[in-house]
Design an enzyme around this catalytic site. Structure first.
Site, short mmCIF file in Angstrom:
data_model
loop_
_atom_site.label_atom_id
_atom_site.label_comp_id
_atom_site.label_asym_id
_atom_site.label_seq_id
_atom_site.Cartn_x
_atom_site.Cartn_y
_atom_site.Cartn_z
N SER A 97 44.39 38.85 43.83
CA SER A 97 43.34 37.94 44.31
C SER A 97 42.97 38.36 45.72
O SER A 97 43.84 38.63 46.55
CB SER A 97 43.83 36.50 44.27
OG SER A 97 42.75 35.63 44.54
N GLU A 98 41.66 38.44 45.98
CA GLU A 98 41.16 38.99 47.24
C GLU A 98 41.72 38.28 48.47
O GLU A 98 41.80 38.85 49.55
CB GLU A 98 39.62 38.92 47.27
CG GLU A 98 39.10 37.48 47.34
CD GLU A 98 37.58 37.38 47.18
OE1 GLU A 98 36.96 38.32 46.66
OE2 GLU A 98 37.03 36.33 47.57
N ASN A 99 42.08 37.01 48.30
CA ASN A 99 42.57 36.24 49.44
C ASN A 99 44.04 36.48 49.72
O ASN A 99 44.68 35.69 50.41
CB ASN A 99 42.26 34.76 49.27
CG ASN A 99 42.79 34.18 47.97
OD1 ASN A 99 42.68 34.81 46.92
ND2 ASN A 99 43.37 33.01 48.03
#
Lengths: 218, 227, 218, 227
Positions: free
Chosen positions: A47-49
């Site tokens: 997940s990009e976060n």
């Protein structure tokens, strides 16, 4: 012809993700793929976060506001997962380390151009997030979308009319009607839903396709 | 089930080919993957381009690889050391090519390789011999040179512990180049003191997530101290 | 005139490092400064190979080959110190986060040009390490060196004859004879060793200096 | 003795000036330093340029700062959200300037600011509306755009625990932009759940070394949940 439901489409995409793959699922429709991953395969969701090894949604009451996905929904971390900061996360994405990313789309062009961030409407508030990084970063970029708009127009087009997210980046398109590969020779249909022939698929799509649909042998 | 553990260093480096670019972790001997280098020597691949901060110490590890004449070119920041006589002799004899890079540019070029950048403007080295022939630009009143990424076919690194997914943690200043080299190679091979069960490494403290690691090779300490 | 010994010079430099400063001590002579830091000040030593909060050398028998400084000598970590990788370490250095770095030098020019990595001899094997990053990265770059070469030539020069490490980067020079600031107006002597007058310092240096030596008031 | 602890959020942001560029950590509300933002609103500094991934949620935190009309310009990747009505209204009224940056370029520009680079070539955004007017270059057969660093006067971030030297560790995905923003501001102010004694944080697991942090502000959980 039986259009795939959203869940069936998610299931179809999930089936093609091999064990050991590092995968980013874009916000919206692609998020559904997580629920359909074969339980007998170890697949790594990024997940990009800032997490790798994303697990399913927590049980109700066990949400943690500090543990969310790119769509800002509560998630969990698998045993063996890891956290990192945004710089490292996008280095991972941009650097070509993800095997697959699955993205939603407004339009995909015959050469693999992707439009999925902006309708281009003059009064729209633009928001891009990580879409452009995912479009150019993953080894394979899969699009997952309805084949047609609500008004019946093909979302697979000769040239995108919406603003682009990335140029010639899509490698495969999964729709509720077909699976289509983007190849140097053009768009190549490899699968349709039961009851939909190649000619009808090409007519609905509105641009030339290559027929590479495996004959039904059963 | 994914298990990146490879028990034998020999098996772990079996596909390193002639002419490959190989990053090797370590700052001096701290973090140098000695057993993987020994296996690489045994493997016999030649015409290698090596990326390391130094150019070998004494007669073991990287120095032994150089001595075996497997290295065509070395990209490093600090080849000359009191005990770098193997490199020194090869260099003076014109038998090894040297690309000397300021240490921070070396690190940044490796990171750029891992992160997918095309090039970057760095202030380090501007106006020096090491910037000769490089593109320069004044940005906001400061002078920079343009540097390009370094990527490799293989990275051989040493970490402290790893797990079957390839997650790694390091030990003290032996961390140095390991985490950044892991990101910049097609195939990263990490030797570790111990392969621990999945979940043993704190997810908040994992330095190299498994996505960057292809093979994890446990080297028992007894083995290591004999090297 | 009493030239400072190496230890006296290290002590002199250490006296000017304020509490709370983040400092990198280059290999060679500057390393000695660590032993002279005032014990009543908390000063943070950074080492390029990935540590902040470097402590003194370990007691004999307690060396750890995984805990070394930039000169590859065994060191310790202070309580509150941290480890990081080379990318982060040089981001810290290049990004201007160090308050002071102390470097040795072959030559310093009147405009602050620094030469400390290469004699330029054709048969020398060049090695640069982190010198160029330190030269351009720290807020203040202090040089610490003998004033004269063994053959009596000034190491403070109009223009460096050795290959440069960095351009106009040195802010202060500590030698065994004097303390000299590099200013927009030129080199400004602010202190000499007892028994050495400004005129003699300027003569030994061989290039014009500005006299800003505080009169002895005791 | 160095002690970076500042007990009051109000005191911690007392020198934020009109026209300052302020980075604010967080991805949505995870990692958003709510109490520091509240103190910033109370402080009254205006004409701010804000760097954040989003443009505020609901009516609290960054959204409240926007609503108080203290923000001249926002640099972000994803302003439009279901609950971004405060930003939406200001934007439609032409009362706030928006610089929209792809999220990875935003992160990389912040990192470049912290690491002293002059500019970098990134593939992200090439050929799109967001690359209009930007310098482009083909390097090794791939197209890139040139992006410049972002630096700030202040960074307001939220970490989990800190110590008196400013060392920080984060919690889960609340880490996000905190560590990179900390490197790119003249003055980084971190609110933490707890200030722990020096030595309590594992030196192998410290994410932000104290060199990047000027002030550490403990916010007790009771306080936090009331915000």
């Amino acid at each position: 012809m039986n259009r795939l439901t959203r869940e069936q489409l998610a299931d179809r995409v999930a089936r093609d993700i091999p064990e050991g793959a590092y995968v980013n699922l874009g916000i919206g429709l692609p998020t559904l793929v997580a629920n359909h991953l074969p339980r007998d395969r170890e697949i790594f969701l990024q997940s990009e976060n800032g997490l790798l090894g994303m697990g399913p949604a927590p049980a109700p009451g066990h949400e943690d506001p500090d543990l969310i996905n790119a769509g800002k929904q509560p998630v969990t971390l698998l045993t063996g997962g890891a956290y990192f900061h945004h710089g490292d996360s996008f280095a991972m994405m941009r650097g070509g380390h993800l095997d697959i990313c699955v993205l939603g789309a407004f339009q995909v062009a015959a050469n693999g151009d992707l439009a999925n961030w902006h309708t281009g409407a003059s009064d729209a508030i633009p928001a891009v997030g990580g879409a452009m990084d995912l479009a150019i970063g993953a080894k394979r970029v899969w699009v997952m979308m309805d084949h047609l708009t609500r008004s019946g127009e093909s979302k697979i087009v000769a040239h995108c009319s919406y603003p682009l997210t990335g140029i010639a980046c899509v490698t495969r398109i999964y729709t509720d009607l077909a699976v289509i590969d983007v190849t140097p020779h053009g768009l190549q249909a490899i699968e349709t839903v039961p009851g939909l022939g190649f000619a009808e698929l090409e007519r609905l799509t509105g641009i030339p396709l290559i027929n590479a649909i495996a004959p039904v042998t059963e | 089930m994914i298990d990146k553990t490879v028990v034998s260093p020999t098996a772990a480096v079996a596909d390193v080919f002639d002419g490959a670019t190989v990053m090797i972790g370590g700052f001096g001997t701290a973090g140098m993957p000695g057993e993987l280098i020994d296996a690489l020597i045994e493997r016999g691949a030649s015409d290698l381009t090596i990326v390391n901060n130094n150019a070998g110490n004494g007669e073991t590890g990287l120095a032994a690889l150089l001595k075996a004449r497997r290295v065509k070119k070395i990209i490093c920041s600090f080849p000359r050391q009191t005990d770098s006589h193997v490199f020194d002799a090869l260099y003076r004899a014109g038998e090894i090519e040297l690309e000397l890079v300021p240490q921070g540019n070396l690190a940044a070029r490796i990171q750029a390789g891992g992160a997918g950048f095309g090039a970057f403007f760095t202030p380090t080295g501007y106006g020096t011999l090491l910037a000769e022939g490089k593109e320069t630009r004044n940005i906001g009143g400061r002078n920079y040179i343009l540097e390009y990424p370094i990527r490799a076919d293989f990275a051989l690194i040493k970490a402290d512990r790893g797990d079957r997914w390839g997650n790694l943690v390091y030990r003290k200043t032996a961390r140095n180049f390991g985490p950044i080299m892991a990101t910049a190679a097609q195939c990263t091979i990490a030797q570790v003191r111990d392969v621990v069960p999945l979940g043993s490494l704190d997810p908040e403290a994992i330095v190299t997530p498994g996505i960057f690691v292809r093979r994890v090779v446990p080297i028992r300490v007894a083995q290591r101290s004999a090297a």
